[in-house]
Motif scaffolding. Structure first.
Motif, PDB file in Angstrom:
ATOM      1  N   GLU A 196       0.734  -1.279  -0.043  1.00 26.27           N
ATOM      2  CA  GLU A 196      -0.031  -0.195  -0.117  1.00 26.27           C
ATOM      3  C   GLU A 196       0.757   1.193  -0.104  1.00 26.27           C
ATOM      4  O   GLU A 196       0.621   2.415  -0.494  1.00 26.27           O
ATOM      5  N   CYS A 197       2.174   1.135   0.637  1.00 28.00           N
ATOM      6  CA  CYS A 197       2.974   2.386   0.618  1.00 28.00           C
ATOM      7  C   CYS A 197       3.234   2.716  -0.640  1.00 28.00           C
ATOM      8  O   CYS A 197       3.304   3.918  -0.958  1.00 28.00           O
ATOM      9  N   ILE A 212      10.364   8.346  15.392  1.00 28.44           N
ATOM     10  CA  ILE A 212      11.136   6.930  15.188  1.00 28.44           C
ATOM     11  C   ILE A 212      10.233   5.689  15.033  1.00 28.44           C
ATOM     12  O   ILE A 212      10.557   4.874  14.263  1.00 28.44           O
ATOM     13  N   ASP A 213       9.271   6.049  15.623  1.00 26.95           N
ATOM     14  CA  ASP A 213       8.277   4.767  15.744  1.00 26.95           C
ATOM     15  C   ASP A 213       7.903   4.735  14.271  1.00 26.95           C
ATOM     16  O   ASP A 213       7.740   3.571  13.617  1.00 26.95           O
ATOM     17  N   GLN A 214       7.428   5.794  13.693  1.00 27.37           N
ATOM     18  CA  GLN A 214       7.233   5.668  12.116  1.00 27.37           C
ATOM     19  C   GLN A 214       8.042   5.267  11.108  1.00 27.37           C
ATOM     20  O   GLN A 214       8.099   4.602  10.249  1.00 27.37           O
ATOM     21  N   LYS A 224       3.997   3.940   8.984  1.00 26.99           N
ATOM     22  CA  LYS A 224       2.772   4.835   9.341  1.00 26.99           C
ATOM     23  C   LYS A 224       1.864   4.440   8.397  1.00 26.99           C
ATOM     24  O   LYS A 224       2.239   4.310   7.189  1.00 26.99           O
ATOM     25  N   SER A 225       0.613   4.764   8.542  1.00 21.41           N
ATOM     26  CA  SER A 225      -0.370   4.423   7.771  1.00 21.41           C
ATOM     27  C   SER A 225      -0.786   6.040   7.266  1.00 21.41           C
ATOM     28  O   SER A 225      -0.286   7.086   7.502  1.00 21.41           O
ATOM     29  N   ASN A 264      -1.547  12.104   0.632  1.00 23.24           N
ATOM     30  CA  ASN A 264      -1.826  10.860   1.335  1.00 23.24           C
ATOM     31  C   ASN A 264      -0.640   9.541   1.108  1.00 23.24           C
ATOM     32  O   ASN A 264      -0.877   8.668   0.133  1.00 23.24           O
ATOM     33  N   PHE A 265       0.365   9.704   1.830  1.00 20.98           N
ATOM     34  CA  PHE A 265       1.437   8.576   1.546  1.00 20.98           C
ATOM     35  C   PHE A 265       1.811   8.018   2.744  1.00 20.98           C
ATOM     36  O   PHE A 265       1.756   8.650   3.932  1.00 20.98           O
ATOM     37  N   ALA A 266       1.989   6.850   2.908  1.00 24.55           N
ATOM     38  CA  ALA A 266       1.959   5.710   3.830  1.00 24.55           C
ATOM     39  C   ALA A 266       3.717   5.532   3.968  1.00 24.55           C
ATOM     40  O   ALA A 266       4.301   5.334   2.648  1.00 24.55           O
ATOM     41  N   PHE A 267       4.217   5.262   4.945  1.00 20.49           N
ATOM     42  CA  PHE A 267       5.607   4.993   5.076  1.00 20.49           C
ATOM     43  C   PHE A 267       5.879   3.296   5.659  1.00 20.49           C
ATOM     44  O   PHE A 267       5.129   2.947   6.706  1.00 20.49           O
TER      45      PHE A 267
END
Length: 734
Positions: free
Chosen positions: A545-546, A562-564, A569-570, A579-582
Motif C-alpha cells: 500500500e505504501c 522514530i516509531d514511524q 505509518k499509515s 496521502n502517503f504511507a511509510f
C-alpha cells in the motif's frame, strides 16, 4: 581507537614543519590504494562489531564504585591467547586498547560472514568477551558496558587516586594517569590543546529540577583549597609540558582566577570526558567501492535514528543533563579548532556528523543533498583529480585533509613508502564521524568498508547484539532493495541535534525520506543476497500500500517519529496534503528475511531482536538514558537538585550490574525479550574453553541454554568464587 603506531611522537610545536609533508604523503598513499583497488569487485559481506567496556572498582564497605585504572594490565592478560597463536591462525575474541585506562575494546576474532546464521553468533561472542574479562579481574572489580561513568571528573573517582593538573591535559578534574600510556593518547590530548591554543571547552546543559543550582563553580573543591584531592595534586599555577618541549602560554593555570568563575552549564575541560565514553560500532565490508560509498551515504542519514534509540548518557560529571547522548560531549572533547577557525570554518569539530555525501550514483544529486559548506584542502583536491580520483570522492578525501595530523612520529615522518597507509590513516583516523569510509587494506586483504559509529553501548549482551544485528539488516535491505535515504545534509545535522534531546524517541521528530524506493513506481520483486542467490521478497500488504500511495512529490522528506521510521505509518497518520504511507524499516527487513527462508530457530532469534527494536521505537520500552534518569529520580537519596551522589552512583551501577547478570529483571527496559535467573554455581577454565570452542565452531554448534545462563550470571559470583576462577583459568592457560 585508530592508528596505534610506535615511536616517539613530536610535540605540536615540533610538528609544524612536517604537517604539509605528512598531508602530501597521505594523499599519495591514498592514491596508491585507490589505483590498486578501485576495480576490485565481488567481495563477500564480512562484518564485525566493537564493544567498549568499563572496568570498575567496588568498595562495598564504603558503598563506593570508582573507575579502575588497570585496563593496560587487564589487556595484557586478555591478549596472551592471541599472542600465543601461530601465524595465520585466529582466536575467538580480539582485545584492543582504548583512550582511557578504565576501558577495553572487544571484537570478534574473525569477521562474521554473509550468512543469516552468523547473526546468531553475535550475542554468543559478546558473552564470551564478557566472560574473558571476568576471568582476569581482581577481587573487587567488575566490568560493565556503560557509556559514561556518572561521577567522571568528580573528586576521587579513580582507583588508585591520582593527581589532576597533569602535563597532557591540564585538567582540573581528570588525572593524566587515566590516559592510556601508549604515546598516541597523551600526545593527542596535548596536541589538540596546543593546536587550539587553549584547553578544550565542553559545555552541556544541566537538567533543571526543583532545587538545581543556577551556577556551578569551575574550580573543584579540592583545588579551591589548594591542598590537592586527598592523595595529592599538582599544587601550582602552571604545569610542565610533556617531554622536553617548552612551556606554552596555554600551559599556565591561574587557580585564583578560576576560583572566582562559575558557569550555568556543566563544564568539562579535557579529552577524557568524551573519549572516555564507551560505544558500540559496526563495520561492514561491501562488494566493491561503489557499494561501500553508497552504504556510507545511506547509513549517515540513518545514524541519528540509532543515536536516539541507543541514547545512554543522561548523567556525567555528577549531574543529570538535559540531554541523553554523549555525542556533543565528544565533539567538544577533541575540537582542535582555533578561535579564528571557530568563526570562519571549519564549522564542525573533527568529531561530528559528515559534511558530504560521496556516492557517484544517480540518486545522489549533489546540488540538492550536499547543501552545507564543506571546506577542501585545495592542494589535496587537485592532486586527487589529477590522479584519476572522481570528483565526489576527491572532495570527500580533500575535506578530511583540511584537518592537521595531530600525532606525527619522529621515526616515520620522512618515510617514502607508498605501500604504507600510515600518513593517510593519521588524518583519516582522527576524523571521527558518524560513518567512516575505509579503503581496502593491502596487507590484510580487507575490501572497501563502511564503519557505523553513532551508537551508545547498552547494558546487556542481548541489547548490544540486537542493535548490531539490526544495523547489519538495515544495510542488507538498503543493498537488496536499492533503497534511497537521501535528504539534505543540513537536515541530517538537524536530526543529530534532535537525537541528543531528552527522550528523543518519544519527544522528537526526524526528517526522513517519504519514499525510500529508488524506483518510485514499485517495490522490488526480487533481489540478489550477499551469498549470490536470487530471492523473491515477501512483503506485507501494508508495504504494498505504501508504494501504491506514492504521490508526485514523493521524493520529498518530512519529519517523522522514530516509531514511524522503524515500524511504519499509515495514510491516516499523515497530517499533510499528500496521502502517503511509510512502510517502516522493520517491515522491509521482515520481507527480506522471509525471502531467505531461515530455519525456524534462526527466524525466532532474529525475530526476537526485531521485536525488541520495534518495542523500543514505539516507546513501549525505555531507552537506556530514560531508565537511568528514572532510577535517579526514584532514588531515596536524590534531592531534586540534579546531583548524582556517591550513594546514587553506587546503587545505580549495582543495579546495572544486576541487570547484566540477570539477577534484576527490568521489564521497562527489556520487556520479556531478555531475562536471566538463578545463581552461577559452577565456573571453571573448562567452561571458558567450552564457550570458545562453540564460538569457533559457528552456528552449527550453538552454546547450550545452561552455558548462556551461567555466562549471564557470572558477575554475581562471590568474591571468593572470582578468586578461585582466576586461579583456575591461570593454571589452565600456563
Amino acid at each position: 581507537m585508530g592508528l596505534l603506531s610506535t615511536g616517539h611522537p613530536l610535540s605540536w610545536k615540533a610538528s609544524q614543519p612536517y604537517i604539509r609533508e605528512v598531508k602530501r604523503k597521505g594523499i599519495r598513499q591514498f592514491i596508491h590504494v585507490y589505483r590498486a583497488t578501485r576495480n576490485r569487485e565481488d567481495d563477500c559481506l564480512r562484518w564485525g562489531d566493537e564493544v567498549e567496556y568499563t572496568v570498575l572498582h567496588v568498595d562495598k564497605s564504603r558503598h563506593k564504585i570508582s573507575l579502575s585504572l588497570r585496563a593496560p594490565e587487564i589487556l595484557e592478560e586478555l591478549q596472551k591467547q592471541e599472542h600465543l597463536q601461530p601465524e595465520g591462525s585466529s582466536v575467538e575474541v580480539l582485545w584492543r586498547p582504548e583512550y582511557a585506562n578504565w576501558m577495553v575494546e572487544g571484537t570478534p576474532g574473525v569477521p562474521y560472514r554473509c550468512f543469516a546464521g552468523d547473526l546468531e553468533l553475535v550475542e554468543q561472542n559478546m558473552m564470551l568477551r564478557r566472560l574473558e574479562i571476568f576471568s582476569v579481574l581482581e577481587k573487587n572489580e567488575i566490568v560493565l558496558s556503560i557509556t559514561a561513568f556518572p561521577l567522571l571528573g568528580v573528586g576521587n573517582f579513580t582507583t588508585p587516586v591520582q593527581p589532576v593538573l597533569g602535563r597532557a591535559s591540564l585538567s582540573l578534574y581528570v588525572p593524566d594517569a587515566a590516559i592510556n600510556p601508549h604515546p598516541r593518547f597523551p600526545t593527542l590530548t596535548r596536541n589538540i590543546r596546543h593546536r587550539r591554543g587553549k584547553k578544550v571547552d565542553i559545555r552541556r546543559p544541566v537538567y533543571y529540577d526543583e532545587k538545581t543550582d543556577k551556577e556551578f563553580p569551575v574550580l573543584p573543591q579540592c583545588l579551591a583549597h589548594q591542598n590537592g584531592c586527598n592523595e595529592g595534586t599538582n599544587n601550582h599555577h602552571s604545569s610542565t609540558p610533556i617531554g622536553d618541549s617548552e612551556i606554552e602560554e596555554e600551559d599556565m593555570i591561574d587557580l585564583e582566577q578560576l576560583a572566582k568563575e562559575s558557569t550555568p552549564d556543566i563544564y568539562m575541560d579535557c579529552m577524557a570526558f568524551g573519549m572516555g565514553c564507551c560505544c558500540l560500532q559496526v563495520t561492514l565490508q561491501a562488494k566493491d567501492m561503489d557499494e561501500s560509498r553508497y552504504l556510507y551515504d545511506q547509513l549517515a542519514v540513518f545514524a541519528p535514528i540509532m543515536l536516539a534509540m541507543t541514547a545512554a548518557t543522561p548523567v556525567i560529571k555528577g549531574y543529570l543533563l538535559d540531554t541523553d547522548s554523549r555525542w556533543d560531549i565528544i565533539c567538544g572533547a577533541v575540537d582542535d579548532r582555533t578561535s579564528e577557525e571557530m568563526l570562519n570554518g571549519p564549522k564542525k569539530s573533527r568529531y561530528d556528523s559528515i559534511d558530504l555525501f560521496v556516492s557517484s550514483r544517480k540518486e545522489m544529486i549533489p546540488e540538492r543533498y550536499n547543501d552545507v559548506e564543506a571546506l577542501l584542502d585545495e592542494e589535496s583536491y587537485h592532486t586527487l583529480l589529477e590522479n584519476g580520483v572522481d570528483d565526489r570522492l576527491a572532495k570527500h578525501i580533500a575535506h578530511l585533509f583540511i584537518r592537521d595530523p595531530l600525532v606525527i612520529y619522529e621515526e616515520t615522518v620522512h618515510a617514502q613508502d607508498e605501500h604504507s597507509t600510515e600518513h593517510f590513516e593519521n588524518i583519516q583516523s582522527t576524523n571521527w564521524n558518524t560513518v567512516r569510509l575505509k579503503p581496502p587494506s593491502l596487507e590484510l586483504n580487507a575490501g572497501w568498508r563502511t564503519e557505523f559509529r553513532p551508537m551508545e553501548v547498552q547494558f546487556t549482551d542481548f541489547e548490544n547484539a540486537a542493535f548490531a544485528v539490526f544495523t547489519v539488516l538495515v544495510s542488507r535491505v538498503i543493498i537488496a532493495f536499492d533503497l534511497n535515504f537521501y535528504i539534505p545534509i543540513s537536515l541530517v545535522d538537524r536530526n543529530m541535534k534532535a537525537a541528543q534531546c531528552r527522550d528523543a524517541v518519544q519527544q522528537q521528530k526526524f526528517y526522513f525520506r517519504r519514499n525510500v524506493f529508488a524506483d518510485n513506481s514499485h517495490i522490488p520483486d526480487r533481489f540478489k543476497c550477499a551469498c549470490g542467490r536470487t530471492h523473491k521478497p515477501r512483503f506485507s500488504s501494508s508495504v504494498q500500500e505504501c508504494c501504491l500511495s506514492v504521490c508526485s512529490s514523493c521524493s520529498d522528506c518530512e519529519p517523522m517519529t522514530i516509531d514511524q521510521i522503524i515500524n511504519g505509518k499509515s495514510i491516516d497518520e499523515l497530517h499533510s496534503d499528500h496521502n502517503f504511507a511509510f512502510p517502516g524499516l522493520i517491515s522491509l527487513i521482515r520481507g527480506y528475511l522471509d525471502a531467505l527462508e531461515l530455519p525456524p530457530e534462526s527466524a525466532l532469534k532474529i525475530g526476537n531482536y526485531l521485536d525488541f527494536i520495534s518495542a523500543k521505537a514505539k516507546g513501549e520500552l525505555l531507552t537506556t538514558a530514560s531508565w537511568i534518569r528514572k532510577f535517579v529520580h526514584n532514588h531515596e537519596a536524590y534531592r531534586h537538585d540534579s546531583v548524582i551522589t556517591e550513594l546514587i552512583c553506587y546503587d545505580l551501577l549495582k543495579a546495572i550490574h544486576d541487570i547484566t547478570t540477570g539477577k534484576r529483571i527490568e521489564h521497562e527496559l527489556l520487556g520479556n525479550f531478555y531475562q536471566g535467573k538463578g545463581e552461577c554455581n559452577e565456573v571453571s577454565a573448562e567452561m571458558l574453553q567450552e564457550m570458545r570452542t562453540k564460538v569457533e565452531k559457528g552456528p552449527t554448534l550453538l552454546a547450550s541454554k545452561d552455558i548462556f545462563q551461567r555466562l549471564h550470571n557470572l558477575a554475581s559470583l562471590s568474591d571468593d568464587a572470582l578468586v578461585e576462577m582466576e586461579s583456575r583459568v591461570s593454571s589452565n592457560t600456563n
